[in-house]
Design an enzyme around this catalytic site. Structure first.
Site, PDB file in Angstrom:
ATOM      1  N   HIS A  23       0.817  -1.215   0.000  1.00 39.20           N
ATOM      2  CA  HIS A  23       0.000   0.000   0.000  1.00 39.20           C
ATOM      3  C   HIS A  23       0.852   1.267   0.000  1.00 39.20           C
ATOM      4  O   HIS A  23       0.374   2.331  -0.390  1.00 39.20           O
ATOM      5  CB  HIS A  23      -0.945   0.008   1.211  1.00 39.20           C
ATOM      6  CG  HIS A  23      -2.019  -1.031   1.112  1.00 39.20           C
ATOM      7  ND1 HIS A  23      -3.112  -0.896   0.300  1.00 39.20           N
ATOM      8  CD2 HIS A  23      -2.160  -2.226   1.730  1.00 39.20           C
ATOM      9  CE1 HIS A  23      -3.889  -1.958   0.409  1.00 39.20           C
ATOM     10  NE2 HIS A  23      -3.334  -2.787   1.273  1.00 39.20           N
ATOM     11  N   GLU A  59      -6.163 -13.713   3.275  1.00 42.20           N
ATOM     12  CA  GLU A  59      -7.155 -12.651   3.170  1.00 42.20           C
ATOM     13  C   GLU A  59      -8.358 -13.051   2.314  1.00 42.20           C
ATOM     14  O   GLU A  59      -9.217 -12.220   2.042  1.00 42.20           O
ATOM     15  CB  GLU A  59      -6.516 -11.384   2.569  1.00 42.20           C
ATOM     16  CG  GLU A  59      -5.392 -10.818   3.419  1.00 42.20           C
ATOM     17  CD  GLU A  59      -4.723  -9.613   2.797  1.00 42.20           C
ATOM     18  OE1 GLU A  59      -4.533  -8.615   3.505  1.00 42.20           O
ATOM     19  OE2 GLU A  59      -4.380  -9.680   1.592  1.00 42.20           O
ATOM     20  N   ASP A 109      -9.292  -7.017   4.838  1.00 43.22           N
ATOM     21  CA  ASP A 109      -9.498  -7.533   3.485  1.00 43.22           C
ATOM     22  C   ASP A 109     -10.275  -8.844   3.508  1.00 43.22           C
ATOM     23  O   ASP A 109     -11.059  -9.130   2.590  1.00 43.22           O
ATOM     24  CB  ASP A 109      -8.160  -7.719   2.772  1.00 43.22           C
ATOM     25  CG  ASP A 109      -7.616  -6.410   2.224  1.00 43.22           C
ATOM     26  OD1 ASP A 109      -8.387  -5.444   2.108  1.00 43.22           O
ATOM     27  OD2 ASP A 109      -6.413  -6.346   1.919  1.00 43.22           O
TER      28      ASP A 109
END
Length: 252
Positions: free
Chosen positions: A48, A154, A180
């Site tokens: 990210h 996830e 997530d």
């Protein structure tokens, strides 16, 4: 060599809870502060975060100085990118979205030198630039012992095959991404949904059967204690959240 004994790996092998943070910041002072505060590991978020391996070097130096293990999360399934972060001095890689045993093996191969994996040896900071010296053999053995392979969970679609994916030698831990996971399960209201919590318990049980550490995020001491009680030993705080929560206590 610059790389040091992996504090996180030692704790996980001993079955002890280990505490760290994940951060998109490349400010080495932040890593120093968490190291001086007693955290076990500091993970740069290159999934990210808008990061490049050369931005990680001063963060890694700060971790080495304060005895906190430097890790990185890499979103791209790119062995060459893994190599660059490891050559800078990262001690392990967390990777999301690995879909099968072959992709987990790809990560193992990227992190470990032969004969364990396929990592290439070059003139790198991690080895103290000793690729062609008589000390290279000791460095390769030490690096293979200390570096870590950490898949993320996830997606509930992985559950049926997940035990086979992580049963391979040299997988050290699995970190569950509850936010997530909840989105992938169709619950935008978040990880506290009962079905998400049930899925998390199932993943922890798989990790226990395989004999590797389970990890998860936690935002408070109470949440951390709850996760440890359910069998998690790798606690991952989000640096920005911890800073914001701490800051708010001063003005409230």
């Amino acid at each position: 060599m610059f790389i040091q004994e992996d504090r996180l790996k030692l704790k996980l092998k001993a079955g002890q809870p280990a505490f760290g943070v994940i951060s998109t910041s490349t400010d080495p002072q932040l890593a120093e502060l968490f190291g001086l505060s007693g955290f076990d590991y500091y993970m740069l978020d290159a999934e990210h975060g808008l990061l490049h391996p050369d931005q990680a070097i001063n963060v890694i130096r700060a971790c080495e100085l304060t005895g906190i293990t430097p890790l990185v999360r890499i979103g791209s399934k790119d062995p060459k990118l893994v190599l660059q972060y490891l050559d800078a001095g990262m001690m392990g890689v967390m990777m999301p979205d690995l879909r099968n045993a072959s992709e987990v093996k790809m990560l193992i191969d990227a992190v470990k030198y032969p004969p364990v994996g396929k990592r290439g040896m070059g003139i790198s900071r991690a080895s103290s630039y000793m690729a062609y010296s008589g000390e290279a053999t000791k460095y390769i053995e030490f690096a293979n012992e200390q570096t870590m392979v950490i898949p993320q969970f996830e997606d509930p679609a992985l559950l049926d095959d997940f035990e086979a994916m992580i049963s391979q030698p040299h997988v050290d831990a699995v970190v569950i991404g509850p936010r997530d996971l909840s989105l992938n399960m169709g619950f935008p209201d978040g990880p506290n949904h009962p079905e998400v919590q049930e899925m998390i318990d199932k993943v922890i049980a798989v990790c226990k059967r395989v004999g590797i550490a389970a990890g998860i995020t936690a935002g408070t001491k109470a949440d951390s204690d709850k996760q440890v009680a359910r069998g998690v030993t790798m606690i991952l705080g989000i640096a920005q959240v911890l800073i914001m929560n701490g800051a708010k206590t001063l003005i409230k």
